[in-house]
Motif scaffolding. Structure first.
Motif, PDB file in Angstrom:
ATOM      1  N   ALA A  32     -22.875  -3.560  13.433  1.00 29.89           N
ATOM      2  CA  ALA A  32     -22.211  -3.609  14.549  1.00 29.89           C
ATOM      3  C   ALA A  32     -20.890  -4.514  14.703  1.00 29.89           C
ATOM      4  O   ALA A  32     -20.929  -5.393  14.358  1.00 29.89           O
ATOM      5  N   GLY A  33     -19.821  -4.107  15.426  1.00 27.04           N
ATOM      6  CA  GLY A  33     -18.780  -5.161  15.532  1.00 27.04           C
ATOM      7  C   GLY A  33     -17.765  -4.801  14.697  1.00 27.04           C
ATOM      8  O   GLY A  33     -17.613  -3.679  14.052  1.00 27.04           O
ATOM      9  N   LEU A  34     -17.090  -5.882  14.134  1.00 24.37           N
ATOM     10  CA  LEU A  34     -15.940  -5.597  13.204  1.00 24.37           C
ATOM     11  C   LEU A  34     -16.686  -5.587  11.955  1.00 24.37           C
ATOM     12  O   LEU A  34     -17.398  -6.541  11.568  1.00 24.37           O
ATOM     13  N   SER A  35     -16.474  -4.625  11.390  1.00 24.42           N
ATOM     14  CA  SER A  35     -17.251  -4.354   9.967  1.00 24.42           C
ATOM     15  C   SER A  35     -16.493  -4.659   8.729  1.00 24.42           C
ATOM     16  O   SER A  35     -17.349  -5.079   7.526  1.00 24.42           O
ATOM     17  N   ALA A  36     -15.410  -4.274   8.423  1.00 25.05           N
ATOM     18  CA  ALA A  36     -14.684  -4.472   7.292  1.00 25.05           C
ATOM     19  C   ALA A  36     -13.159  -4.727   7.539  1.00 25.05           C
ATOM     20  O   ALA A  36     -12.617  -4.186   8.671  1.00 25.05           O
ATOM     21  N   ILE A  37     -12.469  -5.274   6.794  1.00 24.59           N
ATOM     22  CA  ILE A  37     -11.153  -5.367   6.833  1.00 24.59           C
ATOM     23  C   ILE A  37     -10.421  -5.354   5.128  1.00 24.59           C
ATOM     24  O   ILE A  37     -10.980  -5.798   4.141  1.00 24.59           O
ATOM     25  N   GLU A  38      -9.437  -4.686   5.065  1.00 25.44           N
ATOM     26  CA  GLU A  38      -8.508  -4.676   3.835  1.00 25.44           C
ATOM     27  C   GLU A  38      -7.031  -5.057   4.374  1.00 25.44           C
ATOM     28  O   GLU A  38      -6.476  -4.668   5.162  1.00 25.44           O
ATOM     29  N   ALA A  39      -6.715  -6.081   3.430  1.00 28.03           N
ATOM     30  CA  ALA A  39      -5.241  -6.318   3.459  1.00 28.03           C
ATOM     31  C   ALA A  39      -4.611  -6.355   2.269  1.00 28.03           C
ATOM     32  O   ALA A  39      -5.149  -7.089   1.162  1.00 28.03           O
ATOM     33  N   GLY A  40      -3.341  -6.110   1.880  1.00 28.10           N
ATOM     34  CA  GLY A  40      -2.704  -6.067   0.848  1.00 28.10           C
ATOM     35  C   GLY A  40      -1.068  -5.913   0.883  1.00 28.10           C
ATOM     36  O   GLY A  40      -0.759  -5.540   1.970  1.00 28.10           O
ATOM     37  N   ALA A  41      -0.488  -5.614  -0.311  1.00 25.61           N
ATOM     38  CA  ALA A  41       1.047  -5.434  -0.189  1.00 25.61           C
ATOM     39  C   ALA A  41       0.926  -4.694  -1.666  1.00 25.61           C
ATOM     40  O   ALA A  41       0.473  -4.906  -2.632  1.00 25.61           O
ATOM     41  N   ARG A  42       2.082  -3.517  -1.692  1.00 30.80           N
ATOM     42  CA  ARG A  42       2.370  -2.945  -2.672  1.00 30.80           C
ATOM     43  C   ARG A  42       3.866  -3.008  -2.854  1.00 30.80           C
ATOM     44  O   ARG A  42       4.574  -2.770  -1.926  1.00 30.80           O
ATOM     45  N   LEU A  43       4.270  -3.172  -4.078  1.00 26.67           N
ATOM     46  CA  LEU A  43       5.702  -3.333  -4.369  1.00 26.67           C
ATOM     47  C   LEU A  43       5.977  -1.979  -5.143  1.00 26.67           C
ATOM     48  O   LEU A  43       5.507  -2.006  -6.228  1.00 26.67           O
ATOM     49  N   GLY A  44       6.914  -1.174  -4.680  1.00 30.18           N
ATOM     50  CA  GLY A  44       7.371   0.113  -5.262  1.00 30.18           C
ATOM     51  C   GLY A  44       8.962   0.070  -5.629  1.00 30.18           C
ATOM     52  O   GLY A  44       9.498  -0.529  -4.908  1.00 30.18           O
ATOM     53  N   TYR A  45       9.074   1.028  -6.604  1.00 27.67           N
ATOM     54  CA  TYR A  45      10.476   1.475  -6.639  1.00 27.67           C
ATOM     55  C   TYR A  45      10.518   2.820  -6.468  1.00 27.67           C
ATOM     56  O   TYR A  45      10.005   3.620  -7.035  1.00 27.67           O
ATOM     57  N   GLU A  46      11.607   3.144  -5.907  1.00 32.28           N
ATOM     58  CA  GLU A  46      11.828   4.614  -5.297  1.00 32.28           C
ATOM     59  C   GLU A  46      12.921   5.136  -5.875  1.00 32.28           C
ATOM     60  O   GLU A  46      14.319   5.091  -5.640  1.00 32.28           O
ATOM     61  N   PHE A  47      12.302   5.851  -6.978  1.00 36.01           N
ATOM     62  CA  PHE A  47      13.693   6.504  -7.639  1.00 36.01           C
ATOM     63  C   PHE A  47      14.202   7.686  -7.073  1.00 36.01           C
ATOM     64  O   PHE A  47      15.308   7.760  -7.118  1.00 36.01           O
ATOM     65  N   VAL A  48      13.540   8.088  -6.342  1.00 36.92           N
ATOM     66  CA  VAL A  48      14.201   9.258  -5.237  1.00 36.92           C
ATOM     67  C   VAL A  48      13.056   9.159  -4.089  1.00 36.92           C
ATOM     68  O   VAL A  48      12.091   8.424  -4.229  1.00 36.92           O
ATOM     69  N   PRO A  49      13.777   9.539  -2.998  1.00 40.07           N
ATOM     70  CA  PRO A  49      12.910   9.458  -1.577  1.00 40.07           C
ATOM     71  C   PRO A  49      11.589  10.033  -1.957  1.00 40.07           C
ATOM     72  O   PRO A  49      10.532   9.453  -1.073  1.00 40.07           O
ATOM     73  N   GLN A  50      11.208  11.111  -2.812  1.00 34.85           N
ATOM     74  CA  GLN A  50       9.953  11.794  -2.834  1.00 34.85           C
ATOM     75  C   GLN A  50       8.994  11.073  -3.787  1.00 34.85           C
ATOM     76  O   GLN A  50       7.927  11.620  -3.944  1.00 34.85           O
ATOM     77  N   PHE A  51       9.615  10.009  -4.453  1.00 34.11           N
ATOM     78  CA  PHE A  51       8.786   9.678  -5.811  1.00 34.11           C
ATOM     79  C   PHE A  51       8.874   7.967  -5.671  1.00 34.11           C
ATOM     80  O   PHE A  51      10.006   7.521  -5.930  1.00 34.11           O
ATOM     81  N   ARG A  52       7.606   7.310  -5.502  1.00 33.10           N
ATOM     82  CA  ARG A  52       7.809   5.930  -5.604  1.00 33.10           C
ATOM     83  C   ARG A  52       6.352   5.199  -6.215  1.00 33.10           C
ATOM     84  O   ARG A  52       5.293   5.186  -5.706  1.00 33.10           O
ATOM     85  N   PRO A  53       6.579   4.858  -7.490  1.00 31.80           N
ATOM     86  CA  PRO A  53       5.497   4.167  -8.247  1.00 31.80           C
ATOM     87  C   PRO A  53       5.279   2.877  -7.627  1.00 31.80           C
ATOM     88  O   PRO A  53       6.497   2.169  -7.278  1.00 31.80           O
ATOM     89  N   TYR A  54       4.197   2.180  -7.778  1.00 31.73           N
ATOM     90  CA  TYR A  54       4.299   0.872  -7.269  1.00 31.73           C
ATOM     91  C   TYR A  54       3.048   0.152  -8.006  1.00 31.73           C
ATOM     92  O   TYR A  54       2.051   0.620  -8.698  1.00 31.73           O
ATOM     93  N   VAL A  55       3.320  -1.208  -7.646  1.00 34.03           N
ATOM     94  CA  VAL A  55       2.071  -2.376  -8.171  1.00 34.03           C
ATOM     95  C   VAL A  55       1.825  -3.166  -6.765  1.00 34.03           C
ATOM     96  O   VAL A  55       2.581  -3.146  -5.827  1.00 34.03           O
ATOM     97  N   GLY A  56       0.413  -3.604  -7.023  1.00 35.30           N
ATOM     98  CA  GLY A  56       0.093  -4.511  -5.733  1.00 35.30           C
ATOM     99  C   GLY A  56      -0.984  -5.188  -5.789  1.00 35.30           C
ATOM    100  O   GLY A  56      -1.632  -5.309  -7.014  1.00 35.30           O
ATOM    101  N   VAL A  57      -1.585  -5.920  -4.815  1.00 40.03           N
ATOM    102  CA  VAL A  57      -2.657  -6.617  -4.893  1.00 40.03           C
ATOM    103  C   VAL A  57      -3.357  -6.426  -3.308  1.00 40.03           C
ATOM    104  O   VAL A  57      -2.713  -6.029  -2.456  1.00 40.03           O
TER     105      VAL A  57
END
Length: 328
Positions: free
Chosen positions: A270-295
């Motif tokens: 019960a209550g606050l059960s889980a949290i996820e926080a991170g960041a992803r750095l991507g390169y948008e070759f075209v608006p429809q496609f963005r590969p990324y790395v992150g943590v």
């Protein structure tokens, strides 16, 4: 005799002497000699009497300046009537062009205009996260996909997400089918059903939530779930695309899960059960496609952490990420 010869010589020499002097021109006397002459000048009009310049406006009637110009005086003219419009203004046909081009022709034209300017059916599929995670000796995979089909106001919206470990069983997976209704320029109200494939036992939920673009362009997805067993849970997700350049994009992301009660079969407290926080750095070759790395950092909290410890699981983890985001 000698005197006579001398006289003869004198007589003959006189004309010759006069002839010799007549051949020499004597300089004439300068009539301006002794006069002070003015210095030469380059002005070709020097000494000429010039006419006075003429007025370019001579003979024109010049307007008189208005002493009240710019004082905000109300221009004179017909007065504007006040009150409701005359009855005749609303007495014509609903579509006046029908009388010229025909009702059938104009009905087809209005239908095409409505479709082309917002009434058309559109669809989109977004693979928001398709990634592999690495950390603490474990390699994991995750998908988060959603899409819709419909019009501006109402759409059918679907979502699916899940995760697991490579070489291991599927840990969690769910599918949602939602009706989405626009409640403003940037937010939709969503309601429908969710079905959990994993973890077992399989369970269905009713869903109600909102999704859209918050101020400062934060993408927000918040929903509450009521299971067929009466369990009430909630999930809030938020992410933001920060453009470092036109192509390089940093996306911070946070996800929070809550529960109104303990759900031991799912390992949720019960209550606050889980949290996820991170960041992803991507390169948008075209608006429809963005590969990324992150943590990304995962943390189970409260009673949920106690359930995890009892099952011999870690309560927190940090993973490196490699993935791709695309849409069509």
């Amino acid at each position: 005799m000698k005197r006579l010869i001398a006289l003869l010589l004198i007589g003959t020499a006189g004309p010759a002497f006069a002839q010799d002097h007549s051949q020499h021109q004597m300089p004439a006397d300068d009539p301006h000699a002794g006069h002070a002459m003015p210095a030469p000048t380059d002005d070709p009009h020097a000494g000429h009497t010039m006419p006075a310049p003429t007025d370019p406006h001579a003979g024109h009637v010049m307007p008189q300046a208005d002493p009240h110009a710019g004082h905000g005086a109300t221009p004179s003219g017909p007065s504007i009537s006040k009150g409701p419009p005359p009855a005749a203004a609303a007495g014509g046909p609903t579509y006046a062009a029908d009388a010229v081009f025909g009702a059938d022709t104009m009905a087809a034209a209005r239908a095409a205009l409505y479709k082309e300017t917002g009434g058309m059916t559109v669809s989109k599929t977004i693979v928001d996260r398709l990634e592999a995670g690495f950390g603490q000796g474990e390699e994991t995979y995750l998908w988060d996909v959603q899409g819709w089909i419909g019009r501006d106001i109402d759409k059918f919206w679907w979502k699916t997400e899940g995760e697991g470990a490579f070489g291991g069983p599927l840990e969690s997976a769910e599918v949602q089918a939602l009706w989405s209704h626009a409640i403003g320029p940037f937010f939709d109200l969503q309601a429908g059903v969710r079905y959990d494939i994993r973890p077992e036992p399989d369970r269905a939920h009713a869903v109600i939530g909102i999704q859209g673009l918050a101020p400062y362009k934060f993408e927000v997805d918040a929903a509450a779930f009521i299971s067929t067993k009466g369990d009430v849970t909630a999930r809030i997700e938020a992410e933001y695309d920060q453009r470092l350049t036109q192509k390089l994009i940093l996306q911070p992301r946070i996800e929070v899960e809550l529960s109104a009660q303990d759900i031991p079969e799912y390992g949720i407290g019960a209550g606050l059960s889980a949290i996820e926080a991170g960041a992803r750095l991507g390169y948008e070759f075209v608006p429809q496609f963005r590969p990324y790395v992150g943590v990304e950092w995962h943390r189970k909290i409260g009673d949920t952490a106690d359930f995890a410890r009892a099952a011999g699981e870690d309560v927190d983890a940090v993973r490196g990420l490699v993935g791709v985001r695309f849409w069509f």
